[in-house]
Design an enzyme around this catalytic site. Structure first.
Site, PDB file in Angstrom:
ATOM      1  N   TYR A 144       0.860  -1.182   0.000  1.00 25.95           N
ATOM      2  CA  TYR A 144       0.000   0.000   0.000  1.00 25.95           C
ATOM      3  C   TYR A 144       0.896   1.232   0.000  1.00 25.95           C
ATOM      4  O   TYR A 144       1.858   1.308   0.753  1.00 25.95           O
ATOM      5  CB  TYR A 144      -0.881   0.000   1.251  1.00 25.95           C
ATOM      6  CG  TYR A 144      -1.743   1.243   1.393  1.00 25.95           C
ATOM      7  CD1 TYR A 144      -2.770   1.509   0.484  1.00 25.95           C
ATOM      8  CD2 TYR A 144      -1.531   2.148   2.438  1.00 25.95           C
ATOM      9  CE1 TYR A 144      -3.565   2.652   0.623  1.00 25.95           C
ATOM     10  CE2 TYR A 144      -2.327   3.281   2.575  1.00 25.95           C
ATOM     11  CZ  TYR A 144      -3.337   3.527   1.663  1.00 25.95           C
ATOM     12  OH  TYR A 144      -4.121   4.651   1.801  1.00 25.95           O
ATOM     13  N   ASP A 238       9.285   2.995  -0.108  1.00 22.79           N
ATOM     14  CA  ASP A 238       8.199   3.590   0.655  1.00 22.79           C
ATOM     15  C   ASP A 238       8.393   3.167   2.108  1.00 22.79           C
ATOM     16  O   ASP A 238       7.970   2.096   2.525  1.00 22.79           O
ATOM     17  CB  ASP A 238       6.840   3.127   0.126  1.00 22.79           C
ATOM     18  CG  ASP A 238       5.688   3.729   0.924  1.00 22.79           C
ATOM     19  OD1 ASP A 238       5.959   4.372   1.959  1.00 22.79           O
ATOM     20  OD2 ASP A 238       4.531   3.555   0.505  1.00 22.79           O
ATOM     21  N   LYS A 266       4.292   8.867   9.016  1.00 26.40           N
ATOM     22  CA  LYS A 266       4.053   8.236  10.317  1.00 26.40           C
ATOM     23  C   LYS A 266       5.042   8.686  11.422  1.00 26.40           C
ATOM     24  O   LYS A 266       4.882   9.778  11.920  1.00 26.40           O
ATOM     25  CB  LYS A 266       3.980   6.725  10.153  1.00 26.40           C
ATOM     26  CG  LYS A 266       2.792   6.371   9.228  1.00 26.40           C
ATOM     27  CD  LYS A 266       2.371   4.917   9.173  1.00 26.40           C
ATOM     28  CE  LYS A 266       1.052   4.801   8.451  1.00 26.40           C
ATOM     29  NZ  LYS A 266       1.040   3.999   7.242  1.00 26.40           N
TER      30      LYS A 266
END
Ligand SMILES: *Cc1c(COP(=O)(O)O)cnc(C)c1O
Length: 429
Positions: A144, A238, A266
């Site tokens: 994702y 990522d 995050k």
């Protein structure tokens, strides 16, 4: 344990919010029941509006790596707040956070801050295209990378949980330059290059975290990087989930692979909205105002968020909790596996540092297809029994559990007790 107030708020929320949530992963679609509404959190604990307290293994899906409301982070954010919330002009804090980030990643000379992981990745993709002058991007099934159109194909947990093949509203044209490969399968990448010289980059979660935890096998990442170099294509890591979590320098430091472009989010904001993408000088020269790749943001580099990020990363560097994560992770893995054995439940545990999760399957999980052999009904039963015994987990079989450096022996004991009850319950269905 009562959930009356959560239930009331849920019903109220349904009126003006979509599903009463602002991100579908927060809905309890795959575990049944209503989502919990949270009142507050501190350290390793999170408390819902009914006053139920849980050991928190969601940690806002990763950012709260020091635990909630770490006093240094809170102090820094409060201090920044006093000077104003947003200026639309540069501040010293941005330079400070940029230095901390660039120092942590060997292949990063410059960084650009954005407001989310999604933004970081969509900008990183644009950058790869700008730099190479090529259009196509290869992504791995089950990974994702945020909700941008081009990458909403075969995209892991949120979508797997909802069993959607992709997303409505994404035009065919938006994904026509997206190619899919299989995690841990270099041949599936090579095949795409056979008749195609228009591939700009391969994007990967260096440790898969959005199909449950999936670990690169053997030399997969190194071989991938070498292959891409031979083809003049870029590797985009990522590390929105793994950056500063697997190691201070992310999964790349741990796995000994350096990507061309790295995307972060995050943990980098410690709970405030921060994302970032960075690369070596020559690539970052493409980004406006230095180059012709446009990317902007009204609230990017927000002073409160920068202060939260600086304080989080500084404390993280000081604590260096990565060995502790490894130890706690190993303990939890053993607890899960032994309890499963005790109650005769098929279980596989994947773990990498402070990310782990159990799969209710008997198949080794090294890619998305294998992850999907998991029994999600068993997970749903397990989930609710964990909640009832005071442990807050992500409400999906395909999400990683996150550890914080604040976890105590008492917390682990509480988790162990809950696992015992929950696994027993699973064995009875
Ligand atoms: C969470 C995540 C994103 C998206 O970040 P948001 O802040 O939710 O937009 C992108 N990539 C990975 C690997 C993620 O885990």
């Amino acid at each position: 344990m009562k959930f009356n107030k959560s239930e009331k708020l849920y019903k109220k929320g349904l009126k003006n919010l979509v599903g009463a949530v602002n991100s579908p992963v927060r809905a309890f679609s795959s575990v049944g029941g209503n989502p919990l509404f949270i009142k507050k959190a501190k350290g390793t604990k999170i408390t819902d509006v009914d006053g139920n307290e849980y050991v928190d293994l969601v940690l806002s899906y990763g950012p709260m790596i020091l635990g909630h409301r770490h006093k240094k982070v809170e102090k820094a954010a409060k201090k920044a707040l006093k000077n104003g919330y947003s200026f639309g002009a540069s501040t010293e804090a941005e330079i400070k956070l940029a230095k901390i980030v660039c120092d942590a990643f060997p292949n990063m000379d410059k960084v650009r801050f954005v407001n989310s992981g999604t933004e970081a990745v969509l900008s990183g993709i644009r950058l790869a295209r700008a730099y190479t002058g090529k259009d196509k991007i290869i992504k791995f099934s089950g990974c994702y990378h945020g909700h941008q159109d081009a990458l909403l194909v075969a995209a892991g947990s949120g979508l797997a949980t909802l069993s959607l093949p992709g997303s409505k509203g994404v035009p065919e044209g938006a994904v026509k330059n997206t190619l899919i490969a299989e995690y841990n399968n270099l041949e599936s990448v090579k095949k795409h290059f056979e008749n195609d010289d228009n591939i700009a980059a391969v994007i990967i979660e260096p440790i898969g975290g959005n199909m449950g935890v999936v670990i690169p096998q053997n030399n997969f990442l190194k071989e991938l990087k070498d292959f891409l170099e031979s083809k003049g294509a870029l590797l985009i890591a990522d590390e929105v989930m793994t950056g500063f979590r697997s190691k201070f320098g992310g999964a790349q430091e741990l796995l000994g692979v350096t990507a061309d472009i790295t995307c972060l989010g995050k943990v980098i904001g410690g709970g405030f909205p921060v994302g970032a993408y960075g690369a070596r000088e020559e690539i970052m020269q493409e980004v406006a105002p230095l180059g012709g790749m446009y990317q902007a943001g009204t609230l990017s580099g927000n002073p409160i968020a920068m202060a939260g990020g600086i304080a989080t990363l500084t404390e993280l560097k000081k604590q260096n909790p990565y060995e502790k994560f490894e130890e706690i992770g190993a303990i939890l893995e053993v607890i899960l596996l032994e309890t499963a054995k005790k109650y005769n439940v098929d279980l596989v545990v994947n773990r990498f540092g402070s990310m782990l999760n159990p799969f209710f399957t008997n198949v080794e999980v090294t890619n998305f297809e294998q992850a999907q052999t998991s029994d999600t009904q068993k997970f749903a039963v397990f989930f609710w029994e964990m909640i009832k015994n005071g442990v807050f987990l992500p409400p999906s079989q395909f999400e990683a559990w996150f550890l914080s450096s604040a976890l105590s022996d008492k917390d682990i004991q509480k988790i162990a007790n809950a696992v015992d009850k929950a696994m027993y319950k699973v064995s009875t269905i």
